[in-house]
Design a protein around this motif. Structure first.
Motif, PDB file in Angstrom:
ATOM      1  N   VAL A 178      13.059  -3.214   0.274  1.00 32.47           N
ATOM      2  CA  VAL A 178      12.153  -3.916  -0.630  1.00 32.47           C
ATOM      3  C   VAL A 178      11.814  -5.293  -0.047  1.00 32.47           C
ATOM      4  N   GLY A 179      10.563  -5.696  -0.236  1.00 27.50           N
ATOM      5  CA  GLY A 179      10.098  -6.986   0.269  1.00 27.50           C
ATOM      6  C   GLY A 179       9.521  -6.935   1.667  1.00 27.50           C
ATOM      7  N   SER A 180       9.742  -5.849   2.379  1.00 29.20           N
ATOM      8  CA  SER A 180       9.212  -5.708   3.738  1.00 29.20           C
ATOM      9  C   SER A 180       7.720  -5.393   3.688  1.00 29.20           C
ATOM     10  N   THR A 181       7.012  -5.814   4.721  1.00 26.93           N
ATOM     11  CA  THR A 181       5.612  -5.438   4.870  1.00 26.93           C
ATOM     12  C   THR A 181       5.551  -4.319   5.890  1.00 26.93           C
ATOM     13  N   ILE A 182       4.861  -3.253   5.531  1.00 26.97           N
ATOM     14  CA  ILE A 182       4.733  -2.105   6.421  1.00 26.97           C
ATOM     15  C   ILE A 182       3.277  -1.917   6.822  1.00 26.97           C
ATOM     16  N   LEU A 183       3.073  -1.252   7.946  1.00 26.11           N
ATOM     17  CA  LEU A 183       1.739  -0.860   8.399  1.00 26.11           C
ATOM     18  C   LEU A 183       1.654   0.651   8.347  1.00 26.11           C
ATOM     19  N   ILE A 184       0.658   1.163   7.636  1.00 29.69           N
ATOM     20  CA  ILE A 184       0.403   2.595   7.546  1.00 29.69           C
ATOM     21  C   ILE A 184      -0.807   2.859   8.442  1.00 29.69           C
ATOM     22  N   GLU A 185      -0.599   3.602   9.515  1.00 28.00           N
ATOM     23  CA  GLU A 185      -1.659   3.867  10.477  1.00 28.00           C
ATOM     24  C   GLU A 185      -1.870   5.377  10.561  1.00 28.00           C
ATOM     25  N   ILE A 186      -3.050   5.824  10.168  1.00 25.83           N
ATOM     26  CA  ILE A 186      -3.377   7.248  10.206  1.00 25.83           C
ATOM     27  C   ILE A 186      -4.620   7.422  11.071  1.00 25.83           C
ATOM     28  N   GLU A 187      -4.562   8.402  11.962  1.00 23.94           N
ATOM     29  CA  GLU A 187      -5.703   8.704  12.810  1.00 23.94           C
ATOM     30  C   GLU A 187      -6.274  10.055  12.439  1.00 23.94           C
ATOM     31  N   CYS A 188      -7.556  10.061  12.136  1.00 22.64           N
ATOM     32  CA  CYS A 188      -8.278  11.314  11.936  1.00 22.64           C
ATOM     33  C   CYS A 188      -8.682  11.761  13.339  1.00 22.64           C
ATOM     34  N   LEU A 189      -8.010  12.801  13.815  1.00 20.89           N
ATOM     35  CA  LEU A 189      -8.208  13.256  15.185  1.00 20.89           C
ATOM     36  C   LEU A 189      -9.511  14.017  15.366  1.00 20.89           C
ATOM     37  N   ILE A 226     -19.307   9.084  14.550  1.00 19.81           N
ATOM     38  CA  ILE A 226     -17.986   8.991  15.142  1.00 19.81           C
ATOM     39  C   ILE A 226     -17.266  10.315  14.895  1.00 19.81           C
ATOM     40  N   THR A 227     -16.368  10.684  15.790  1.00 19.79           N
ATOM     41  CA  THR A 227     -15.648  11.955  15.668  1.00 19.79           C
ATOM     42  C   THR A 227     -14.159  11.743  15.399  1.00 19.79           C
ATOM     43  N   GLY A 228     -13.718  10.502  15.468  1.00 20.27           N
ATOM     44  CA  GLY A 228     -12.325  10.184  15.193  1.00 20.27           C
ATOM     45  C   GLY A 228     -12.187   8.704  14.908  1.00 20.27           C
ATOM     46  N   ALA A 229     -11.156   8.350  14.152  1.00 24.47           N
ATOM     47  CA  ALA A 229     -10.908   6.937  13.860  1.00 24.47           C
ATOM     48  C   ALA A 229      -9.461   6.745  13.450  1.00 24.47           C
ATOM     49  N   ARG A 230      -8.926   5.570  13.796  1.00 23.82           N
ATOM     50  CA  ARG A 230      -7.582   5.174  13.388  1.00 23.82           C
ATOM     51  C   ARG A 230      -7.739   4.098  12.324  1.00 23.82           C
ATOM     52  N   VAL A 231      -7.177   4.357  11.146  1.00 22.85           N
ATOM     53  CA  VAL A 231      -7.273   3.448  10.007  1.00 22.85           C
ATOM     54  C   VAL A 231      -5.888   2.871   9.742  1.00 22.85           C
ATOM     55  N   THR A 232      -5.810   1.550   9.592  1.00 26.27           N
ATOM     56  CA  THR A 232      -4.524   0.892   9.356  1.00 26.27           C
ATOM     57  C   THR A 232      -4.596   0.061   8.086  1.00 26.27           C
ATOM     58  N   TYR A 233      -3.609   0.258   7.225  1.00 30.96           N
ATOM     59  CA  TYR A 233      -3.443  -0.518   5.994  1.00 30.96           C
ATOM     60  C   TYR A 233      -2.068  -1.164   6.010  1.00 30.96           C
ATOM     61  N   SER A 234      -1.925  -2.269   5.290  1.00 34.95           N
ATOM     62  CA  SER A 234      -0.613  -2.888   5.118  1.00 34.95           C
ATOM     63  C   SER A 234      -0.228  -2.820   3.648  1.00 34.95           C
ATOM     64  N   LEU A 235       1.064  -2.922   3.410  1.00 35.87           N
ATOM     65  CA  LEU A 235       1.598  -2.907   2.050  1.00 35.87           C
ATOM     66  C   LEU A 235       2.934  -3.632   2.055  1.00 35.87           C
ATOM     67  N   THR A 236       3.153  -4.477   1.063  1.00 34.29           N
ATOM     68  CA  THR A 236       4.464  -5.087   0.871  1.00 34.29           C
ATOM     69  C   THR A 236       5.226  -4.208  -0.106  1.00 34.29           C
ATOM     70  N   VAL A 237       6.397  -3.759   0.303  1.00 36.72           N
ATOM     71  CA  VAL A 237       7.203  -2.829  -0.483  1.00 36.72           C
ATOM     72  C   VAL A 237       7.750  -3.544  -1.729  1.00 36.72           C
ATOM     73  N   ALA A 238       7.371  -3.040  -2.892  1.00 36.65           N
ATOM     74  CA  ALA A 238       7.798  -3.598  -4.175  1.00 36.65           C
ATOM     75  C   ALA A 238       9.025  -2.837  -4.695  1.00 36.65           C
ATOM     76  N   PRO A 239       9.772  -3.432  -5.614  1.00 37.29           N
ATOM     77  CA  PRO A 239      10.921  -2.728  -6.196  1.00 37.29           C
ATOM     78  C   PRO A 239      10.540  -1.376  -6.808  1.00 37.29           C
TER      79      PRO A 239
END
Length: 164
Positions: free
Chosen positions: A121-132, A57-70
């Protein structure tokens, strides 16, 4: 351009997940002091190949989630800029490891982060990074962090150096 169907890519999704999980573990082992902050709480959501050549593969989009802690927040109760930077850096390195199979000693050479909107705080976020794209020793990435409603909160552009 939308990514092609999974069957068009020469590397199975299970292998891409294995690469992501392996590098995530390496990050945790290398940053013993950072096992409580956000890196240890990242949850893999998806890996989508965005390009292929022959047997790789020459590129990929990776997505992680995280719940924001205090502990991730500033005095106003929103995610701290340093935490945002750390998340983009870590997921960018994981995305590089997924695309540049066998990459070692992945180091950010530059990372620009733009802060558009705070996340409480308490929100869930999506971190999406693409290796171009990767060369033999450099990776080029871009990414974003969105809140649970899908609103764009942070954007980043990152370059990394690595050894194969």
């Amino acid at each position: 351009m939308s990514p092609a169907a999974e069957s068009e890519f020469p590397v199975a999704n299970d292998e891409l997940v294995r690469r992501a999980n392996a590098y995530h573990k390496e990050l945790l082992a290398a940053n013993v002091k950072l096992t409580t902050p956000p890196i240890s709480r990242l949850e893999l959501v998806s890996i989508v190949p965005t390009g292929a050549k022959a047997d790789r593969i020459t590129g990929a989009r990776v997505t992680y989630s995280l719940t924001v802690a205090p502990s991730d927040c500033n005095t106003w109760g929103t995610i701290h800029g340093g935490c945002v930077f750390t998340l983009c850096n870590a997921v960018g390195k994981i995305a590089t490891a997924v695309v540049a199979h066998g990459a070692k000693n992945i180091v950010s050479t530059d990372l620009t982060t733009n802060y558009l909107s705070g996340v409480p705080v308490g929100s869930t976020i999506l971190i999406e990074i693409e290796c171009l794209r990767t060369t033999k020793s450099i990776g080029f990435l871009r990414g974003s962090i969105k809140d649970s409603a899908g609103a764009l909160c942070y954007v980043c552009v990152q370059n990394v150096s690595f050894e194969l």
